[in-house]
Design a protein around this motif. Structure first.
Motif, PDB file in Angstrom:
ATOM      1  N   UNK A 194       0.759  -1.153  -0.038  1.00  0.00           N
ATOM      2  CA  UNK A 194       0.160   0.001   0.043  1.00  0.00           C
ATOM      3  C   UNK A 194       0.894   1.097  -0.052  1.00  0.00           C
ATOM      4  N   UNK A 195       0.952   1.720  -1.027  1.00  0.00           N
ATOM      5  CA  UNK A 195       1.990   2.866  -1.299  1.00  0.00           C
ATOM      6  C   UNK A 195       1.304   4.417  -0.596  1.00  0.00           C
ATOM      7  N   UNK A 196       1.845   4.657   0.477  1.00  0.00           N
ATOM      8  CA  UNK A 196       2.842   4.653   1.114  1.00  0.00           C
ATOM      9  C   UNK A 196       2.963   5.040   2.617  1.00  0.00           C
ATOM     10  N   UNK A 197       3.458   4.423   3.506  1.00  0.00           N
ATOM     11  CA  UNK A 197       3.454   4.723   5.008  1.00  0.00           C
ATOM     12  C   UNK A 197       2.199   4.352   5.693  1.00  0.00           C
ATOM     13  N   UNK A 198       1.674   3.296   5.252  1.00  0.00           N
ATOM     14  CA  UNK A 198       0.310   2.584   5.833  1.00  0.00           C
ATOM     15  C   UNK A 198       0.708   1.828   7.159  1.00  0.00           C
ATOM     16  N   UNK A 239      10.809   4.273   2.944  1.00  0.00           N
ATOM     17  CA  UNK A 239       9.340   3.897   2.673  1.00  0.00           C
ATOM     18  C   UNK A 239       9.158   3.619   1.291  1.00  0.00           C
ATOM     19  N   UNK A 240       9.710   4.458   0.256  1.00  0.00           N
ATOM     20  CA  UNK A 240       9.944   4.332  -1.207  1.00  0.00           C
ATOM     21  C   UNK A 240      10.449   3.245  -1.840  1.00  0.00           C
ATOM     22  N   UNK A 241      11.831   3.127  -1.323  1.00  0.00           N
ATOM     23  CA  UNK A 241      12.694   2.328  -1.824  1.00  0.00           C
ATOM     24  C   UNK A 241      12.400   0.803  -2.319  1.00  0.00           C
ATOM     25  N   UNK A 242      11.572   0.189  -1.647  1.00  0.00           N
ATOM     26  CA  UNK A 242      11.080  -1.292  -2.139  1.00  0.00           C
ATOM     27  C   UNK A 242      10.050  -1.090  -3.269  1.00  0.00           C
TER      28      UNK A 242
END
Length: 166
Positions: free
Chosen positions: A113-117, A139-142
């Motif tokens: 779930x993009x991003x920070x869930x 957070x965004x790297x994966x």
């Protein structure tokens, strides 16, 4: 309303297909992503992806709503079982292995779930506050790795705000 578009059935994941009893062929229940990440085994993740794709096709489903790729940053996150790890690189590489093997077998993946869930209660009014550096490097790297390496068909966003932005 016919626009010439075919219907596509979706099925939630992440530990295989989440089907209600009597709704199709009984799927295999795979270990959750947290357990998969403990192996550090990309070949095992690929094998899981092949099995999921075959069962997805058997049930006439075109898109698997998985893998979950959020980062374990809060031990109280109600969806940590859906996510691999606290390590962005490991999460991205395992997700890429699964996505590639699922999609090579004709089934799409929707990474989420993009991003920070990081919580389940009041998630639609939640605002994840994070520095730009942490957002980019953790957070965004994966998601970046998975998009680059495996080209998922879809990305599912999260409900929460990130630094006040939807």
């Amino acid at each position: 309303w016919d626009r010439g578009l075919a219907n596509v059935a979706l099925c939630d994941g992440p530990a295989g297909l989440r089907l209600r009893k009597g709704r199709g062929i009984s799927p295999t229940f795979f270990p959750c992503e947290t357990i998969i990440s403990q192996t550090w085994d990309l070949k095992l993740a690929e094998k899981m992806g092949v099995c999921v794709a075959l069962e997805t096709k058997e049930n006439n489903i075109g898109i698997w709503l998985a893998p979950g790729m959020n980062i374990h940053r809060n031990p109280l996150c109600g969806r940590n079982f859906e996510y691999f790890s606290e390590d962005p690189y490991l999460s991205g590489m395992l997700a890429s292995a699964i996505i590639s093997s699922v999609q090579e077998n004709g089934v799409g993946c929707a990474i989420k779930h993009l991003v920070g869930n990081e919580k389940e209660n009041n998630v639609k009014r939640s605002d994840t506050r994070v520095s730009e550096r942490a957002l980019r490097e953790i957070y965004l790297e994966p998601f970046r790795i998975a998009v680059k390496e495996a080209n998922p068909w879809m990305i599912m966003t999260s409900y929460n705000l990130v630094n006040g932005v939807k």
